[in-house]
Scaffold this motif. Structure first.
Motif, PDB file in Angstrom:
ATOM      1  N   UNK A 183       9.693  -3.638  -8.346  1.00  0.00           N
ATOM      2  CA  UNK A 183      10.133  -3.596  -6.957  1.00  0.00           C
ATOM      3  C   UNK A 183      10.505  -2.192  -6.481  1.00  0.00           C
ATOM      4  N   UNK A 184      10.331  -1.190  -7.286  1.00  0.00           N
ATOM      5  CA  UNK A 184      10.667   0.182  -6.905  1.00  0.00           C
ATOM      6  C   UNK A 184       9.387   1.008  -6.996  1.00  0.00           C
ATOM      7  N   UNK A 185       9.132   1.820  -5.990  1.00  0.00           N
ATOM      8  CA  UNK A 185       7.864   2.551  -5.927  1.00  0.00           C
ATOM      9  C   UNK A 185       7.522   3.287  -7.220  1.00  0.00           C
ATOM     10  N   UNK A 186       8.417   4.101  -7.734  1.00  0.00           N
ATOM     11  CA  UNK A 186       8.081   4.876  -8.937  1.00  0.00           C
ATOM     12  C   UNK A 186       7.840   3.992 -10.150  1.00  0.00           C
ATOM     13  N   UNK A 187       8.557   2.891 -10.259  1.00  0.00           N
ATOM     14  CA  UNK A 187       8.401   2.017 -11.412  1.00  0.00           C
ATOM     15  C   UNK A 187       7.167   1.143 -11.353  1.00  0.00           C
ATOM     16  N   UNK A 188       6.658   0.887 -10.164  1.00  0.00           N
ATOM     17  CA  UNK A 188       5.528  -0.037 -10.046  1.00  0.00           C
ATOM     18  C   UNK A 188       4.199   0.660  -9.753  1.00  0.00           C
ATOM     19  N   UNK A 236       0.822  -1.209   0.000  1.00  0.00           N
ATOM     20  CA  UNK A 236       0.000   0.000   0.000  1.00  0.00           C
ATOM     21  C   UNK A 236       0.861   1.265   0.000  1.00  0.00           C
ATOM     22  N   UNK A 237       0.381   2.327  -0.596  1.00  0.00           N
ATOM     23  CA  UNK A 237      -0.952   2.419  -1.176  1.00  0.00           C
ATOM     24  C   UNK A 237      -1.029   2.112  -2.666  1.00  0.00           C
ATOM     25  N   UNK A 238       0.138   2.000  -3.392  1.00  0.00           N
ATOM     26  CA  UNK A 238       0.063   1.919  -4.851  1.00  0.00           C
ATOM     27  C   UNK A 238       0.988   0.925  -5.521  1.00  0.00           C
ATOM     28  N   UNK A 239       1.795   0.181  -4.811  1.00  0.00           N
ATOM     29  CA  UNK A 239       2.976  -0.430  -5.402  1.00  0.00           C
ATOM     30  C   UNK A 239       2.980  -1.952  -5.370  1.00  0.00           C
ATOM     31  N   UNK A 240       3.839  -2.521  -6.223  1.00  0.00           N
ATOM     32  CA  UNK A 240       4.245  -3.915  -6.104  1.00  0.00           C
ATOM     33  C   UNK A 240       5.559  -3.944  -5.348  1.00  0.00           C
ATOM     34  N   UNK A 241       5.813  -5.103  -4.734  1.00  0.00           N
ATOM     35  CA  UNK A 241       7.071  -5.279  -4.019  1.00  0.00           C
ATOM     36  C   UNK A 241       7.454  -6.754  -4.043  1.00  0.00           C
ATOM     37  N   UNK A 242       8.725  -6.991  -4.313  1.00  0.00           N
ATOM     38  CA  UNK A 242       9.288  -8.323  -4.165  1.00  0.00           C
ATOM     39  C   UNK A 242       9.947  -8.334  -2.801  1.00  0.00           C
ATOM     40  N   UNK A 243       9.438  -9.135  -1.912  1.00  0.00           N
ATOM     41  CA  UNK A 243       9.824  -9.018  -0.508  1.00  0.00           C
ATOM     42  C   UNK A 243      11.108  -9.755  -0.145  1.00  0.00           C
ATOM     43  N   UNK A 244      11.561 -10.686  -0.942  1.00  0.00           N
ATOM     44  CA  UNK A 244      12.699 -11.505  -0.531  1.00  0.00           C
ATOM     45  C   UNK A 244      14.050 -10.959  -0.992  1.00  0.00           C
ATOM     46  N   UNK A 245      14.132 -10.520  -2.199  1.00  0.00           N
ATOM     47  CA  UNK A 245      15.399 -10.060  -2.747  1.00  0.00           C
ATOM     48  C   UNK A 245      15.139  -9.175  -3.954  1.00  0.00           C
ATOM     49  N   UNK A 246      16.204  -8.604  -4.462  1.00  0.00           N
ATOM     50  CA  UNK A 246      16.069  -7.709  -5.611  1.00  0.00           C
ATOM     51  C   UNK A 246      15.966  -8.515  -6.894  1.00  0.00           C
TER      52      UNK A 246
END
Length: 159
Positions: free
Chosen positions: A81-86, A41-51
């Protein structure tokens, strides 16, 4: 019938299409290509384990082994995995529509999609398998490969 607009990779040729499908299928069978994906939240994707690799290529968002979406990226890590990119324009309250990626994020937030992960396919790996110099690909080739992956995403054997 007309021909598809192509550059280096001639997707008007059945043998080329079959070869590219086999290459993609081979690459998605490598377990090191997979990363857990979550909505942050509020807008992003994230890979939680590694880059994710900071390389150009394509990606397939899956729920478990079910492919939901295919896309391309100049930088896979930035896109996934980066806020602006996702962000995908999700923060823009004046947007006229939402891309599929925003639907995936919302459905993950609502726990409708609960086992998201992403399979990344590096451009250099595809080119290596096809014996093509990555510098010979242009945006048309990259976009055409994205379309092929999207059309055939349900045919690949995911890990």
């Amino acid at each position: 019938m007309g021909n598809l607009i192509v550059n280096r990779i001639d997707l008007n040729n059945r043998r080329v299409v079959d070869k590219l499908r086999k290459v993609i299928d081979k690459l998605v069978q490598n377990s090191s290509c997979y990363y857990p994906l979550k909505f942050k939240p509020p807008y992003y994707f994230e890979v939680s384990t590694e880059q994710v690799p900071s390389e150009s290529g394509w990606y397939i968002i899956l729920e478990g082994k079910k492919p939901l979406y295919a896309g391309k990226a100049d930088d896979l890590n930035k896109r996934l995995n980066i806020d602006n990119g996702s962000r995908d324009n999700f923060a823009n309250t004046k947007r006229a529509f939402d891309p599929e990626r925003n639907f995936i994020k919302k459905f993950a937030e609502l726990n409708i999609l609960s086992n998201l992960r992403v399979c990344v396919i590096k451009e250099k790996d595809v080119c290596s398998e096809l014996n093509i110099n990555p510098n010979d690909l242009n945006d048309l080739d990259r976009g055409n490969i994205e379309k092929l992956i999207n059309i055939f995403r349900c045919y690949f054997n995911y890990q």
